[in-house]
Scaffold this active site. Structure first.
Site, PDB file in Angstrom:
ATOM      1  N   CYS A  83      -7.245  78.169  79.561  1.00  0.00           N
ATOM      2  CA  CYS A  83      -8.088  77.719  80.669  1.00  0.00           C
ATOM      3  C   CYS A  83      -8.769  76.389  80.315  1.00  0.00           C
ATOM      4  CB  CYS A  83      -9.093  78.799  81.062  1.00  0.00           C
ATOM      5  SG  CYS A  83      -9.840  78.523  82.686  1.00  0.00           S
ATOM      6  N   HIS A 187      -5.659  83.161  82.196  1.00  0.00           N
ATOM      7  CA  HIS A 187      -6.232  83.891  81.056  1.00  0.00           C
ATOM      8  C   HIS A 187      -5.284  85.005  80.617  1.00  0.00           C
ATOM      9  CE1 HIS A 187     -10.396  82.288  80.941  1.00  0.00           C
ATOM     10  NE2 HIS A 187     -10.152  82.011  82.218  1.00  0.00           N
ATOM     11  N   GLU A 189      -5.655  86.978  78.162  1.00  0.00           N
ATOM     12  CA  GLU A 189      -6.465  88.126  77.729  1.00  0.00           C
ATOM     13  C   GLU A 189      -6.974  88.960  78.895  1.00  0.00           C
ATOM     14  OE1 GLU A 189      -9.587  84.972  78.458  1.00  0.00           O
ATOM     15  OE2 GLU A 189      -7.477  85.060  77.872  1.00  0.00           O
TER      16      GLU A 189
END
Length: 217
Positions: A83, A187, A189
């Site tokens: 990001c 993202h 994650e």
């Protein structure tokens, strides 16, 4: 061989916990890095991404990370930007006045307003994969990942763009790749099993580079 050691650069605003847990699930040892000394000891590096452009690049410069990070990329040390960690690799952003790290040529700009378009671009969207690169191993062509951003990168070299995403009528950069340097606007994650696979693929990229170094000795 033993698991690789990946350093997550801590500039005070990144989403370190989620990234750290994801990389551990992907099979890596993880250490939070708050000093630029001895970055070469890590098999790979991660620039996480939450926050605003100017405060992040100011913090990186204040703590002396700028030159060591450039040296790390130049020597082929694998680096994953996430990001904002993608955006600060470039030269400038319309979000602020500070110069970026300038590792890659290009700028960061804001989505153009259009009727019905929500800014920030927030939530799940589909990747359009442009390149067959290791980071996309075992991913489907239009896989869903999680975005939170109002700005996107415009590289001077469009061959760096390894995936795009469409928001409204605007098709923008979702990922870049240059050798062992990879970065995503989304993202991993926060992207469930797809994101975990991407993190596994990055860990595998780091392992292969580490194995190649051992063979050269």
């Amino acid at each position: 061989m033993n698991s690789v050691l990946i350093g997550i650069v801590d500039y005070g605003i990144g989403n370190l916990h989620s990234v750290s847990k994801g990389l551990q699930k992907a099979g890596a040892q993880v250490k939070i890095v708050n000093s630029p000394r001895n970055l070469e000891r890590y098999d790979g590096l991660v620039l996480p991404g939450v926050g605003s452009f100017d405060p992040v690049v100011r913090t990186l410069r204040k703590h002396g990370f700028e030159i060591p990070l450039k040296i790390a990329v130049a020597r082929g040390q694998p680096l994953l930007g996430i990001c904002l960690g993608l955006q600060i690799l470039f030269e400038s952003s319309s979000e602020g006045d500070q110069p970026g790290l300038g590792i890659l040529a290009g700028k960061v700009q804001r989505f153009t307003s259009e009727p019905g378009l929500k800014i920030p671009h927030m939530g799940w969207n589909q990747l359009q994969l442009n390149q067959n690169i290791p980071i996309w191993r075992e991913l489907k062509g239009n896989t869903w990942v999680y975005f939170v951003h109002s700005y996107y990168v415009v590289p001077e070299d469009i061959s760096l763009v390894s995936a795009t995403v469409t928001h409204g009528t605007q098709k923008v950069t979702a990922s870049i790749s240059k050798g062992t340097l990879v970065a995503t606007q989304f993202h991993p994650e926060k992207s469930a099993n797809t994101g975990l696979q991407i993190l596994r693929n990055f860990v595998d990229l780091v392992k292969k580079r580490d194995e190649a170094k051992i063979e050269e000795r």
